[in-house]
Design an enzyme around this catalytic site. Structure first.
Site, PDB file in Angstrom:
ATOM      1  N   ARG A 141      57.854  69.311  -1.328  1.00 17.12           N
ATOM      2  CA  ARG A 141      59.525  68.466  -1.549  1.00 17.12           C
ATOM      3  C   ARG A 141      58.464  66.523  -1.166  1.00 17.12           C
ATOM      4  O   ARG A 141      59.336  65.743  -2.355  1.00 17.12           O
ATOM      5  CB  ARG A 141      59.651  68.770   0.024  1.00 17.12           C
ATOM      6  CG  ARG A 141      60.721  70.078  -0.208  1.00 17.12           C
ATOM      7  CD  ARG A 141      61.278  70.433   0.239  1.00 17.12           C
ATOM      8  NE  ARG A 141      61.001  70.932   1.840  1.00 17.12           N
ATOM      9  CZ  ARG A 141      60.803  69.973   3.111  1.00 17.12           C
ATOM     10  NH1 ARG A 141      62.343  69.070   3.307  1.00 17.12           N
ATOM     11  NH2 ARG A 141      60.479  70.474   4.420  1.00 17.12           N
ATOM     12  N   ASP A 191      58.003  76.662   3.293  1.00 19.77           N
ATOM     13  CA  ASP A 191      59.534  77.489   2.972  1.00 19.77           C
ATOM     14  C   ASP A 191      60.179  77.868   2.916  1.00 19.77           C
ATOM     15  O   ASP A 191      60.236  78.497   1.758  1.00 19.77           O
ATOM     16  CB  ASP A 191      60.004  75.672   2.728  1.00 19.77           C
ATOM     17  CG  ASP A 191      60.128  74.072   3.246  1.00 19.77           C
ATOM     18  OD1 ASP A 191      59.045  74.047   4.196  1.00 19.77           O
ATOM     19  OD2 ASP A 191      59.397  72.886   2.535  1.00 19.77           O
ATOM     20  N   TYR A 244      49.903  74.801  -5.828  1.00 19.25           N
ATOM     21  CA  TYR A 244      51.520  75.987  -6.274  1.00 19.25           C
ATOM     22  C   TYR A 244      51.662  75.406  -7.483  1.00 19.25           C
ATOM     23  O   TYR A 244      51.264  74.292  -8.268  1.00 19.25           O
ATOM     24  CB  TYR A 244      52.268  74.414  -5.173  1.00 19.25           C
ATOM     25  CG  TYR A 244      52.419  74.400  -3.914  1.00 19.25           C
ATOM     26  CD1 TYR A 244      52.974  75.073  -3.257  1.00 19.25           C
ATOM     27  CD2 TYR A 244      50.414  73.896  -3.113  1.00 19.25           C
ATOM     28  CE1 TYR A 244      52.856  75.196  -1.672  1.00 19.25           C
ATOM     29  CE2 TYR A 244      51.017  73.797  -1.593  1.00 19.25           C
ATOM     30  CZ  TYR A 244      51.839  75.001  -0.900  1.00 19.25           C
ATOM     31  OH  TYR A 244      51.311  74.566  -0.045  1.00 19.25           O
ATOM     32  N   ASP A 247      64.925  68.941  -1.219  1.00 19.82           N
ATOM     33  CA  ASP A 247      65.114  70.140  -2.601  1.00 19.82           C
ATOM     34  C   ASP A 247      66.212  70.735  -1.874  1.00 19.82           C
ATOM     35  O   ASP A 247      66.993  70.006  -1.870  1.00 19.82           O
ATOM     36  CB  ASP A 247      64.003  71.693  -1.727  1.00 19.82           C
ATOM     37  CG  ASP A 247      64.832  71.915  -0.267  1.00 19.82           C
ATOM     38  OD1 ASP A 247      65.838  71.186   0.251  1.00 19.82           O
ATOM     39  OD2 ASP A 247      63.537  72.179   0.504  1.00 19.82           O
TER      40      ASP A 247
END
Length: 235
Positions: free
Chosen positions: A183, A47, A75, A89
């Site tokens: 997310r 993203d 992550y 987000d």
């Protein structure tokens, strides 16, 4: 280095640009260096608000992209608890707030166990998932509703790095498989906590065996390229 024969180039994508824009910039610089247009693709979209490992493949190595996309990813994600945004987000402003007085680190650790293993996850509606040939986010940006189907994903590890009970900010390390939306994990964790949550920061720190520390810095890609022995495309 022959971009036509194929090279794998992992870059550290910066904040605020799309994966496609990062790819286009690298393609331009590589094409300039080799003296002809370089075929290039990426394995696993990040993203715009996420940073970290973005694997690029050139020339004949683009055939490896499908395989590269299956590699396990790691992550580091920071989430704000007690609120949501439409995209889960910081692309959008907070649209709803929820109670947090009951949330403790122990409760978070308990609820996180539900997300480890093979699970089903509904992608965020603000995502590139296609519905009837169009991206889901295109529907949302037009103000239309869109319903996405759950997908089977795998999360191998979730580790709490820190939890600030005053600010209700949670930072975690997540190891997961292809197709996992962090997310969506924030959204689902918030709901499981009888509250809300959205991402405030996301960094992909590892893809397969490639760590972000070993990636080419996007902002200094030209300097990196200048140090390489590039074969001319006419050779």
């Amino acid at each position: 280095m022959n971009f036509k024969e194929g090279v794998i180039i992992p870059i550290d994508k910066p904040y605020g640009i799309t994966s496609f824009k990062a790819l286009a910039h690298v393609r331009y610089l590589c094409s300039q260096a080799q003296g002809g247009r370089v075929k290039i693709g990426h394995a696993g979209t990040l993203d715009p608000l996420a940073t970290g490992v973005l694997i690029l493949a050139t020339g004949k190595m683009t055939k490896q992209i499908e395989n590269l996309q299956t590699h396990t990813k790691e992550y580091v994600a920071t989430m704000q608890l007690g609120a949501t945004t439409p995209s889960y987000d910081m692309e959008h402003e907070e649209n709803e707030k929820f109670p947090t007085e009951h949330i403790t680190r122990e409760l978070i650790e308990e609820k996180l166990q539900h997300f480890v293993g093979d699970i089903e996850q509904i992608p965020p509606t603000y995502s590139a998932v296609k519905v009837n040939g169009q991206r889901a986010f295109d529907y949302r940006r037009r103000g239309d509703d869109v319903v996405l189907k759950p997908k089977k994903i795998r999360i191998d590890e979730i580790e709490i790095i820190s939890f600030d009970v005053e600010k209700m900010q949670l930072t975690m390390r997540i190891v997961c498989g292809k197709g996992t939306y962090i997310r969506a994990l924030a959204r689902d964790l918030g709901r499981t906590l009888s509250s809300g949550a959205y991402l405030t920061a996301l960094r992909r720190t590892k893809v397969g065996e490639i760590k972000v520390e070993k990636c080419v810095n996007y902002d200094h890609f030209q300097e990196w390229l200048n140090q390489q022995n590039i074969e001319n495309i006419d050779k």
